[in-house]
Design a protein around this motif. Structure first.
Motif, PDB file in Angstrom:
ATOM      1  N   GLU A 297      15.912 -43.192  -7.477  1.00 11.35           N
ATOM      2  CA  GLU A 297      16.917 -44.076  -8.061  1.00 11.35           C
ATOM      3  C   GLU A 297      17.950 -44.380  -6.993  1.00 11.35           C
TER       4      GLU A 297
ATOM      5  N   HIS B 156       6.101 -48.626  -5.707  1.00 12.27           N
ATOM      6  CA  HIS B 156       4.966 -49.432  -6.169  1.00 12.27           C
ATOM      7  C   HIS B 156       3.958 -48.503  -6.818  1.00 12.27           C
TER       8      HIS B 156
ATOM      9  N   VAL C  74      18.505 -53.074  -5.840  1.00 11.77           N
ATOM     10  CA  VAL C  74      17.446 -52.478  -6.665  1.00 11.77           C
ATOM     11  C   VAL C  74      16.384 -53.509  -7.008  1.00 11.77           C
ATOM     12  N   THR C  75      16.832 -54.724  -7.364  1.00 14.10           N
ATOM     13  CA  THR C  75      15.884 -55.793  -7.724  1.00 14.10           C
ATOM     14  C   THR C  75      15.035 -56.191  -6.529  1.00 14.10           C
TER      15      THR C  75
ATOM     16  N   ALA D 137      12.412 -53.548  -5.801  1.00 11.63           N
ATOM     17  CA  ALA D 137      11.294 -53.619  -6.756  1.00 11.63           C
ATOM     18  C   ALA D 137      10.318 -54.727  -6.376  1.00 11.63           C
ATOM     19  N   GLN D 138      10.860 -55.864  -5.908  1.00 11.25           N
ATOM     20  CA  GLN D 138       9.992 -56.976  -5.528  1.00 11.25           C
ATOM     21  C   GLN D 138       9.267 -56.720  -4.216  1.00 11.25           C
TER      22      GLN D 138
ATOM     23  N   GLY E  90       8.142 -53.866  -3.204  1.00 12.20           N
ATOM     24  CA  GLY E  90       7.130 -52.817  -3.336  1.00 12.20           C
ATOM     25  C   GLY E  90       5.713 -53.341  -3.234  1.00 12.20           C
TER      26      GLY E  90
END
Length: 754
Positions: free
Chosen positions: A83, A117, A144-145, A148-149, A151
């Motif tokens: 996190e 991922h 964070v966004t 995530a993309q 990964g």
């Protein structure tokens, strides 16, 4: 934010080398967040550390050399916590790691986010600044966004580069991991089938033959110009000249020396023609995207369109000339029945699919053909694999591209052992199926392909437990006629005279589309499929039932199975239509037509709670473990992202199967298992322990099942149904039964080798 995020990820994907892509991301993040430093670390699981791969703000000399152990520093803390970590004064934090060579003395605040991922931490992206204050929530949300993309994009590039490293540096092969779709080992050459060629599907490839690539580009431009001339002529006949003038613009673009010079320059840099065109077109589009003039920005579409046309002519010509490898391993985004039908069976040794799970339609077809398959290889760099040496392990779900000599030798030995095992089970081909303690078991085949009958020839089976009528529908360009269907069904009924042949009515939708009758839905597995579709189109069902009844004349071994039943009313309506077809044929032929037994598939969970009422209407039940598992677990079995959650050894699924067995015994109803679960030794023994004695599976699996039953007693498996009740995961269930299989010297049926 969305536009910015998309631009950063697109920039990463546009770069041809991982390090350059990560460095560009670091630059853009630093600029966007208006911070002083952005760094990206990638995980190395073997060494258990993070390597600094890119930074805009730390010492350039530290990039590629500084490593931080998984349990060290703030970077390690982000990875452990999985996190974001946001700290105002990082230097005072107990986990702060002093690393002199990175030159970060001026930075105080720290914000790091994990790049994850498929539940695995691939790396860490962090930002730093000199002000001793925490980053605001908008900054945290942005990082964070973005992480995530990134990964999926990083995993894709890492998979590609891992393959290239083996080829360039003669290092040990690294397996790509998917989902085991069909057991077995395949050694051969990758053959890619891609439905659409696009810039996003083109992965960077180097070339040593610069002259050849320049010729390829020039020829593609020439062919594109010829195609545009034809199109322009057609459009001039039906559109005003000012409207069709777009083709003049396209011709001008192709004749522009600047485009050709840029592509030639990239080829001279060592990239092949397709990669060079991709680099140039994407650079031009990126420049246009920055323009304020909306008209100029709109020209991006024209640039992409003309580039796409040239790209297709570069790549398609090469694809059309490809010879089929002698030992072919088919690789596609989604393997379809028509792909399998077009390839010579004797050359097809393995199947690899980006989409799908162990019980997607492609996996079921692979099992029917006896071809090893691995599904759900989400990070597979598809366009980077054609022609590469490949080793596929359908037991473990591992695939090696460019396998090293050690891996190849190991699997050649395992493949030889597999062939020995196949010869061993052939020795009982004509024996009746029974357990070690002489309990008879009915083994039938699942079929739908003509090749199945060839495979099953010489194998003693008790009939066909599931004839998938949809497969002949799927490989045609229109609905087959009543006569065509009748002839197909006659062959199936004649394959096992005087033995029950259970034909399932048309079951399309979900992962089984008809190209000439497209069904577009957001949730196809929960939509218009199976009996729902044919009840809305009774003309389709009536023609099919008439064909079945006509094929059964003079034979008398037909049984009809109704799929996707969710209500009593559906069964009543189906029985009415079957009765209508029967009456029509009796009058047409003026003779007594035998009436078949009719059964219902138990695959929608609600149907298993209606066994009592259904038993008053039908003659038998067949449990479709594939869909029953899918609906009980709420998992789309074709979705590679959740394929690991699809598992019929889930203790809850086993409870449902036990309940069905008990209810069928209570109402004295014959029940069989026609899903793929029975074709696996673990599943077969679990079901045997529950009391099931009638199974249907692919012809390829039947002999192995017969051998497993012969070396296992009912007494050994009866307690499994009680033991699994205390287990909490499919893995524990699998391990429990695998121990029993190993004890009975049957380990070769669940893993590679004997």
């Amino acid at each position: 934010m969305i536009t910015t995020l998309k631009r950063i990820v697109d920039e990463f994907n546009r770069q041809t080398v991982l390090e350059k892509g990560l460095h560009r991301v670091a630059e853009l993040v630093k600029q966007t967040m208006q911070t002083e430093c952005c760094s990206i670390y990638l995980a190395d699981d073997e060494s258990r550390h993070y390597l600094l791969m890119a930074s805009d703000g730390l010492s350039p000399r530290a990039v590629g050399s500084v490593v931080i152990n998984y349990d060290q520093g703030l970077v390690g803390l982000v990875g452990q916590k999985e996190e974001p970590v946001n700290i105002a004064n990082a230097r005072q934090h107990p986990r702060f790691l002093v690393t002199p060579q990175v030159l970060e003395e001026s930075y105080n605040s720290f914000l790091g986010a994990p790049i994850i991922h498929q539940r695995k931490v691939l790396g860490i992206i962090s930002v730093q600044q000199s002000d001793a204050e925490m980053y605001d929530q908008n900054s945290v949300a942005f990082l964070v966004t973005l992480a995530a993309q990134l990964g999926g994009a990083i995993a894709h590039v890492e998979a590609r580069e891992a393959i290239d490293r083996v080829e360039r540096n003669n290092v040990r092969s690294r397996a790509l991991k998917g989902v085991a779709g069909s057991g077995g080992i395949a050694i051969g050459t990758a053959f890619i089938i891609q439905p659409k060629i696009s810039f996003s599907s083109i992965l960077p490839r180097r070339t040593h033959n610069i002259g050849r690539e320049i010729v390829r580009f020039k020829q593609a431009v020439k062919v594109t110009q010829q195609e545009l001339s034809v199109l322009s002529g057609k459009m001039n006949q039906i559109l005003p000249s000012d409207t069709s003038a777009i083709f003049d613009v396209y011709h001008h673009m192709l004749n522009d020396n600047l485009l050709g010079e840029k592509v030639h320059a990239q080829i001279h840099n060592g990239w092949n023609a397709a990669t060079s065109l991709k680099i140039v077109i994407e650079e031009i589009c990126a420049e246009f995207e920055q323009m304020e003039d909306p008209y100029i920005r709109e020209r991006m579409t024209d640039i992409r369109d003309i580039g796409q046309r040239v790209l297709t002519n570069i790549v398609q010509k090469e694809l059309d000339k490809r010879p089929l490898p002698k030992n072919l391993i088919l690789i596609a985004e989604e393997v379809t029945a028509s792909m399998l039908a077009e390839l010579p069976r004797e050359k097809l040794k393995g199947i690899c699919s980006i989409k799908g799970s162990n019980n997607s339609h492609a996996a079921i077809l692979a099992k029917a053909l006896g071809i090893p398959a691995v599904m759900g290889l989400e990070d597979l760099p598809l366009n980077h694999l054609d022609g590469r040496a490949t080793v596929l392990d359908g037991y473990s779900g591992q695939v090696f591209f460019n396998p090293d000599a050690i891996v190849t030798k190991e699997y050649q030995a395992l493949l030889a052992e597999e062939k020995e095992l196949d010869l061993l089970v052939q020795s009982i081909a004509k024996d009746a199926a029974k357990t070690k303690d002489n309990i008879p078991v009915s083994l039938n085949i699942n079929t739908g392909l003509a090749v199945d009958f060839e495979v099953a020839r010489g194998i003693k089976a008790d009939g066909i437990g599931l004839y998938r009528t949809e497969i002949p529908f799927m490989i045609r360009s229109c609905f087959p006629s009543e006569l065509e269907q009748m002839e197909l069904y006659q062959r199936a009924l004649d394959a096992y005279p005087n033995k029950p042949i259970c034909m399932r009515t048309l079951d399309v939708g979900g992962d089984k589309p008809l190209p000439y009758f497209p069904i577009k839905e957001d949730n196809p597995f929960l939509g218009w499929r199976g009996i729902r579709m044919v009840l809305d189109h009774p003309e389709i069902l009536l023609v099919q039932v008439r064909a079945m009844l006509r094929a059964n004349m003079g034979r008398g071994n037909l049984q009809i199975l109704l799929p996707m039943i969710t209500s009593i009313d559906e069964v009543i309506e189906c029985l009415r239509l079957i009765e209508q077809a029967h009456t029509e044929l009796s009058e047409e032929y003026d003779q007594v037509i035998s009436y078949p037994k009719v059964g219902v598939m138990l695959e929608v969970p609600v149907a298993m709670y209606q066994i009592g009422l259904l038993s008053e209407l039908v003659d038998f039940f067949s449990v479709g473990t594939n869909d029953l598992t899918q609906y009980l677990l709420a998992v789309d079995r074709n979705n590679s992202r959740v394929a690991n959650l699809y598992d019929y050894y889930h203790p809850g699924v086993l409870e449902a199967l036990q309940y069905i067995a008990e209810q069928c015994e209570k109402y004295a109803m014959p029940v069989s298992i026609c899903g793929e679960m029975a074709s696996e030794p673990v599943g077969l023994l679990l079901l045997l322990g529950m009391g099931y004695r009638n199974f249907s599976m692919s012809a390829q699996s039947l002999l192995k099942a017969k051998w497993v039953l012969k070396h296992t007693s009912v007494e050994q498996v009866q307690n499994l149904k009680f033991q699994t009740k205390s287990l909490s995961s499919p893995e524990q269930v699998r391990q429990l039964v695998e121990v029993l299989l190993e004890q009975n010297q049957l380990g070769g049926f669940i893993r590679a080798g004997k």
